[in-house]
Design a protein around this motif. Structure first.
Motif, short mmCIF file in Angstrom:
data_model
loop_
_atom_site.label_atom_id
_atom_site.label_comp_id
_atom_site.label_asym_id
_atom_site.label_seq_id
_atom_site.Cartn_x
_atom_site.Cartn_y
_atom_site.Cartn_z
N ASN A 176 -5.69 11.35 8.12
CA ASN A 176 -6.87 10.60 8.60
C ASN A 176 -8.17 11.27 8.15
N GLU A 193 -4.92 10.29 3.55
CA GLU A 193 -4.85 9.19 4.49
C GLU A 193 -3.92 9.51 5.66
N THR A 234 -11.34 11.06 6.33
CA THR A 234 -12.22 10.01 5.84
C THR A 234 -13.67 10.48 5.88
#
Length: 514
Positions: free
Chosen positions: A426, A423, A428
């Motif tokens: 970033n 996370e 994803t």
């Protein structure tokens, strides 16, 4: 607010899978309940089938547990070359196609098998592998390895320090049994018996091939007969309700009957219980030898009979094999996608209802789900159109609970170890899936996919409900057995067994190498 919306969007896939699974299971069960309109459609023979189902499941569970105790004890306290391979081999019957094992049992215990040849030679009566005794024999064959593995875990859960203390106090084997082994067995055996009971409660192929007749008909077989031969959907649905009630009762009992043995913690030293000599060594050797012979002889008999005949198999068998491989691969891929999506969502959100939805397939058997789907879709599609897609779907759904048991702990570990780092970077979407999730979960995902493929390859449940001219390989094998083409049936059994194990190995090995 934005974080909450993002979390909902991120969990949307898992929520959709869980909701779809709940709709599928509960919707088909509701269709069955609606069609049943109570239990008034049941006849006296149906209630006899209910009684036989409970009786044979209880007897099979008791025999499997009783016979497994000396084998598990011998494996727990003896060390010998090949022991680890033998313990691993005990898991093979779980992915072995049921119809192949039945072929093996017929080859050994059938009219022309070695057992009856020996009985005739010494002037004793023959043993019939058909009827209630054949059903019990087959269920013990399948569930003895499961019972051994579960009881062996119980023995290994006793801390080594307890055995060392017993040795220092001069305990004889009888004292060791009274103070250590019996308390463990009192804690483990009820759970083992209930697990086997539940498996035997929903057994279909064994009863179809070896049972039948008024005295050896299970509820599953009665559903099949009411659906396929009588086309009495009300009666089939009523029997399905009884089947669900029996399964729920067994599951509820399993949650409350198991109690811990309370031996306390140990240092996890790699040393088993003391290994007494003399008669005990001989008894352990006999137990291991007989169990190994019982499990491997039927499979070896099928291989010896069928292997030379494989090149001469007719073209329709190879067509059925190709059809089964395609269906097994589709079921495995579907099961893997559903398992992965649901496991990641459970690990991220920790919502208990999602995991409960994943366990819902344990409530109903494939035959009951197939009956429910037929009731829901019969006005829209023909039975030929339903056969293959419904079989693929149900096989994938029935493999979900086993896959989730392997994937959820791994997904939770992945989340704890790498979640914050991913996370913060970033990471994803597809990038996270490709670079982090799939490499880290490849091993359990490969195992669960291989298990789903092997189970789907050997399934002879849903496909038998539909009159289809496109049989799978297990159905083709059953048809060959019914037409007494035993040479071709043996070759077909070897082919089915080889493909099932190959699919499991390829997925499992691929996951470990990824």
């Amino acid at each position: 607010m934005a974080a909450g919306i993002f979390a909902v969007r991120r969990d949307a896939g898992g929520i959709a899978v869980a909701s779809g699974l709940a709709a599928l299971i509960l919707g088909t069960l509701a269709a069955v309940a609606w069609q049943a309109r109570g239990l008034s459609a049941l006849q006296i023979w149906d209630w006899r089938a209910v009684w036989f189902t409970i009786w044979q499941a209880a007897l099979s569970a008791a025999l499997s547990a009783i016979l497994a105790v000396p084998v598990a004890r011998a494996l727990a306290r003896r060390r010998f070359p090949g022991r680890r391979a033998l313990v691993t081999l005990l898991g093979a019957p779980f992915i072995l196609p049921v119809i192949v094992a039945i072929m093996g049992l017929i080859a050994v215990f059938g009219r022309t098998g070695a057992i009856n040849e020996t009985l005739r030679a010494i002037g004793l009566g023959e043993f019939s592998v058909y009827g209630w005794q054949g059903v019990i024999l087959a269920h013990v064959f399948f569930n003895l390895p499961l019972s051994v593995r579960l009881i062996l875990q119980g023995w290994q859960s006793i801390p080594v320090e307890r055995f060392r203390l017993a040795e220092s106090l001069g305990f004889a084997p009888a004292d060791m049994s009274r103070h250590l082994e019996r308390p463990m067995l009192r804690a483990v055996l009820p759970g083992v018996c209930l697990a086997v009971f539940l498996v035997c409660l929903t057994s279909f192929t064994v009863a179809l091939a070896l049972g039948g007749g008024p005295s050896a008909t299970t509820v599953e077989l009665a559903i099949y007969q009411a659906f396929r031969f009588d086309f009495d959907l009300g009666r089939a649905a009523a029997l399905g309700l009884v089947q669900i009630a029996l399964s729920l009762a067994a599951l509820l009992m399993a949650r409350h009957i198991v109690a811990p043995a309370a031996f306390g913690a140990g240092l996890d030293l790699d040393r088993g219980p003391a290994a007494p000599r003399g008669f005990h060594r001989l008894a352990d050797a006999i137990a291991i030898t007989l169990a190994t012979l019982f499990l491997l002889w039927p499979i070896g008999a099928v291989a010896v009979q069928g292997l030379p005949r494989i090149p001469a198999l007719p073209a329709d068998v190879w067509a059925a094999a190709l059809r089964s491989i395609v269906m097994a691969l589709l079921s495995a891929l579907l099961a893997a996608g559903l398992c992965l999506t649901l496991a990641l969502t459970i690990a991220r959100s920790n919502k208990s209802w999602l995991e409960a939805a994943g366990m819902l397939p344990l409530v109903a058997s494939p035959l009951v789900l197939g009956t429910g789907l037929f009731i829901l879709l019969r006005g829209h599609l023909s039975t030929d159109d339903l056969a293959l897609p419904v079989t693929v779907l149900i096989n994938a759904v029935m493999a979900l609970p086993f896959g989730l048991r392997a994937l959820i702990p791994a997904a939770q570990t992945l989340r704890a170890d790498y979640g914050r780092l991913a996370e913060s970077l970033n990471m994803t979407g597809m990038a996270r899936l490709r670079l982090l999730t799939l490499p880290r979960l490849a091993a359990p995902l490969g195992f669960s996919s291989g298990l789903a493929a092997a189970l789907a390859m050997g399934d002879l449940g849903v496909i038998t409900l539909f009159a289809t001219d496109q049989p799978t390989l297990p159905l083709k094998l059953y048809q060959l057995m019914n037409s007494y083409r035993m040479a071709d049936a043996s070759a077909c059994a070897v082919l089915l067994m080889a493909i099932s194990f190959a699919l499991f190995w390829l997925f499992d090995r691929g996951g470990r190498l990824a």
